[in-house]
Design a protein around this motif. Structure first.
Motif, mmCIF file in Angstrom:
data_model
loop_
_atom_site.group_PDB
_atom_site.id
_atom_site.type_symbol
_atom_site.label_atom_id
_atom_site.label_comp_id
_atom_site.label_asym_id
_atom_site.label_seq_id
_atom_site.Cartn_x
_atom_site.Cartn_y
_atom_site.Cartn_z
ATOM 1 N N SER A 97 -79.566 15.310 -15.247
ATOM 2 C CA SER A 97 -79.046 13.943 -15.149
ATOM 3 C C SER A 97 -80.079 12.931 -15.613
ATOM 4 O O SER A 97 -79.759 11.986 -16.351
ATOM 5 C CB SER A 97 -78.617 13.648 -13.716
ATOM 6 N N LYS A 105 -69.830 12.267 -18.160
ATOM 7 C CA LYS A 105 -71.196 11.718 -18.149
ATOM 8 C C LYS A 105 -71.140 10.202 -17.949
ATOM 9 O O LYS A 105 -71.632 9.407 -18.762
ATOM 10 C CB LYS A 105 -71.910 12.062 -19.452
ATOM 11 N N ASP A 129 -80.303 13.071 -19.364
ATOM 12 C CA ASP A 129 -79.153 12.385 -19.967
ATOM 13 C C ASP A 129 -79.375 10.877 -20.000
ATOM 14 O O ASP A 129 -79.136 10.220 -21.023
ATOM 15 C CB ASP A 129 -77.884 12.661 -19.145
#
Length: 304
Positions: free
Chosen positions: A110, A73, A113
């Protein structure tokens, strides 16, 4: 879980080991995505669902940079370091991400996140992170979905800026079908759009229709717009099962079909308060299971 996107906890940042936590919901594709008549006018309209990313940031004074778990990540680590740098904080820390959003499927994993990570760091610092500042940070990383705003929003995902807050719809169930594989959203957004002037004008009309549908809480009209958007997206990123999913939707009396325009998912929209709801869900799951081994139920979020 609450629809709130932030949940600050922990001591002020001057205390060793201060911790900040935040969550961010994902989406099931988009109710609408296309290009408007004006130049550089890519846009999407979000469909928030009850799947989340949770980010936990533990500050470590004197540490060099941020370590992230899971290690891949890296974009979340980057935005965490950008928040720290912008706040003038002389510390690093550990960023941990966990959640229920599959990656590369078109569910804004994404984006969720990044938003959750940035807000977790801001919460640990005890500093505000307004949406305009968050947009600025996201813009420096990648095209981003509109999940930093609660509710259904029209969003310019390529330039990372809000077009409009549309509001909220009653809760729907999405019977989701995954065609398999993954899609790189950044690469997808580099694809030239094949839409004609007539297509762009139709997208403008669809956005106007959807804006009115959300305002009136009209699920049937919202479903009709989503269906048309899924059909038009076949010119850009075709879904091989769309004809069959459209047929299933008609057979069960669904509200419409929703697509992950830059992903691998299609969904059948069902009114949770409509007549025969349980039977419709069962029939839809059975029919979709003939098309894919990966069929799941999702619940859209209402922000009333």
């Amino acid at each position: 879980m609450s629809s709130s996107t932030t949940a600050p906890v922990g001591a002020p940042v001057h205390g060793r080991g201060a911790t900040g936590v935040s969550t961010c919901f994902g989406t099931f594709g988009e109710l609408l995505q296309g290009v408007l008549p004006e130049p550089d006018a890519d846009f999407l309209v979000t469909l928030p669902v009850a799947r989340w990313t949770m980010a936990t940031f533990r500050a470590v004074p004197g540490a060099a940079g941020v370590s992230v778990r899971p290690g891949h990540k890296t974009k979340a680590r980057r935005i965490a370091e950008m928040v720290l740098e912008g706040a003038g904080a002389r510390l690093g820390g550990v960023l941990t991400l966990d959640g229920t959003l599959p990656e590369g499927k078109g569910m804004a994993s994404s984006s969720a996140d990044l938003v959750a990570a940035a807000r977790a760091v801001a919460n640990a610092l005890g500093t505000p992170l307004p949406e305009a500042r968050l947009e600025e940070l996201l813009r420096r990383i990648e095209p981003t979905d509109g999940v930093l705003y609660p509710g259904i929003v029209a969003f310019d995902h390529r330039r990372v800026r809000l077009r409009g807050l549309l509001g909220s719809l009653p809760t729907m169930t999405v019977v989701g079908l995954d065609e398999g594989g993954t899609v790189d959203t950044v690469a997808f957004n580099r694809i030239a759009k094949p839409f004609t002037t007539a297509d762009r004008q139709e997208y403008a009309r669809l956005l106007e229709r959807l804006t009115g549908a959300v305002r009136r809480r009209d699920l049937a009209e919202a479903g009709a717009v989503a269906t048309r958007s899924a059909e038009m997206n076949q010119a850009l990123w075709p879904k091989r099962t769309l004809p069959d999913v459209l047929r299933i939707g008609r057979e069960v009396g669904a509200l419409g079909i929703v697509a992950a325009h830059s992903g691998t998912m299609l969904g059948v929209l069902l009114d949770t308060a409509g007549p025969g709801y349980v039977e419709k869900v069962a029939a839809t799951v059975r029919a979709c299971s003939h098309l894919s081994d990966d069929v799941s139920l999702f619940r859209s979020l209402s922000f009333d």
